[in-house]
Design an enzyme around this catalytic site. Sequence first.
Site, PDB file in Angstrom:
ATOM      1  N   SER A 259       7.667   4.604   5.300  1.00  0.00           N
ATOM      2  CA  SER A 259       8.010   4.887   3.901  1.00  0.00           C
ATOM      3  C   SER A 259       8.601   6.279   3.737  1.00  0.00           C
ATOM      4  O   SER A 259       8.354   7.187   4.537  1.00  0.00           O
ATOM      5  CB  SER A 259       6.762   4.773   3.017  1.00  0.00           C
ATOM      6  OG  SER A 259       6.184   3.504   3.123  1.00  0.00           O
TER       7      SER A 259
HETATM    8  N1  SAH Z   1       2.837   2.631   5.177  1.00  0.00           N
HETATM    9  C1  SAH Z   1       3.811   2.193   6.132  1.00  0.00           C
HETATM   10  C2  SAH Z   1       4.822   1.319   5.450  1.00  0.00           C
HETATM   11  C3  SAH Z   1       5.308   0.249   6.331  1.00  0.00           C
HETATM   12  S1  SAH Z   1       6.362  -0.917   5.556  1.00  0.00           S
HETATM   13  C4  SAH Z   1       4.499   3.380   6.787  1.00  0.00           C
HETATM   14  O1  SAH Z   1       4.693   4.393   6.121  1.00  0.00           O
HETATM   15  O2  SAH Z   1       4.887   3.285   7.944  1.00  0.00           O
HETATM   16  C5  SAH Z   1       5.225  -2.136   5.031  1.00  0.00           C
HETATM   17  C6  SAH Z   1       4.385  -2.795   6.084  1.00  0.00           C
HETATM   18  O3  SAH Z   1       3.708  -3.894   5.461  1.00  0.00           O
HETATM   19  C7  SAH Z   1       5.169  -3.417   7.243  1.00  0.00           C
HETATM   20  O4  SAH Z   1       4.701  -2.903   8.457  1.00  0.00           O
HETATM   21  C8  SAH Z   1       4.877  -4.909   7.139  1.00  0.00           C
HETATM   22  O5  SAH Z   1       4.788  -5.577   8.376  1.00  0.00           O
HETATM   23  C9  SAH Z   1       3.556  -4.920   6.404  1.00  0.00           C
HETATM   24  N2  SAH Z   1       3.257  -6.171   5.738  1.00  0.00           N
HETATM   25  C10 SAH Z   1       4.105  -6.996   5.069  1.00  0.00           C
HETATM   26  N3  SAH Z   1       3.446  -8.085   4.621  1.00  0.00           N
HETATM   27  C11 SAH Z   1       2.147  -7.932   5.000  1.00  0.00           C
HETATM   28  C12 SAH Z   1       0.978  -8.723   4.830  1.00  0.00           C
HETATM   29  N4  SAH Z   1       0.981  -9.879   4.181  1.00  0.00           N
HETATM   30  N5  SAH Z   1      -0.169  -8.257   5.356  1.00  0.00           N
HETATM   31  C13 SAH Z   1      -0.229  -7.082   6.037  1.00  0.00           C
HETATM   32  N6  SAH Z   1       0.845  -6.290   6.226  1.00  0.00           N
HETATM   33  C14 SAH Z   1       2.023  -6.711   5.711  1.00  0.00           C
END
Ligand code: SAH
Length: 218
Positions: free
Chosen positions: A69
């Site tokens: 993010s």
């Molecule tokens: N906080 C993270 C953001 C990653 S993007 C960072 O700063 O790196 C969002 C993440 O949510 C992705 O890794 C994606 O795989 C995950 N995601 C999407 N749908 C999901 C679900 N149903 N359950 C768990 N994780 C999920």
Amino acid sequence: MVNENLMIMNNFQGMAKRLTTLLKQQGIANDAVLSTIEQTPRHKFMPESLVHKAYENTALPIGNGQTISQPLMVATMTQLLLQHDCHKVLEIGTGSGYQTAILAQLIDKVYSVERISHLQYQAKRRLKQLDLHNVMTRHGDGWEGWSSKSPFDGIIVTAAAKEVPQRLLEQLADGGVMIIPVGTEQQTLYVIRRFGDDYEQQRIGDVRFVPLVQGALL
Ligand code: SAH
């Protein structure tokens, strides 16, 4: 490129300081959030080919179609969470583990769920390397939350849900707070507070996140 990467690794705090100055200008006022961002090596949460952009205020790809993010978003969501008394927090969407690492330095106990096993594994290793041992990560479906560890004082969702997941509302402690982006094309960040069986919703603003996927785990 290699030399530039080395320079960043050796001087990340200088670059992180510049980033936090920018975040301050953009309205982040919580000193604990700012100093945590300043001390956290964001370059360790991304592929080596992107390290030269690690301290820019942008989201970056981390593989599997996902992103780390944008720092302003991490800071905004963390600041919103810390406006409430939070000791035990659930994060949905571990991704790179960067937001998790920020939370772990500010909150007693952090639980984080990720749907993609490869990302969950990498994030777990990074958090361990940084000696952040008050975090438990899990490969699972965020729509289900983590019921055996509930209730949570805070829940932070880092992917956009088409609607607020019912199971997450149930796992929020009385008086607890959830920070969640909701929507598909058009997404809005909400702060939801629980008061007994009532939930109060506050709209923060428009945002852009990858979707909170429904269905099979990868
Ligand atoms: N906080 C993270 C953001 C990653 S993007 C960072 O700063 O790196 C969002 C993440 O949510 C992705 O890794 C994606 O795989 C995950 N995601 C999407 N749908 C999901 C679900 N149903 N359950 C768990 N994780 C999920």
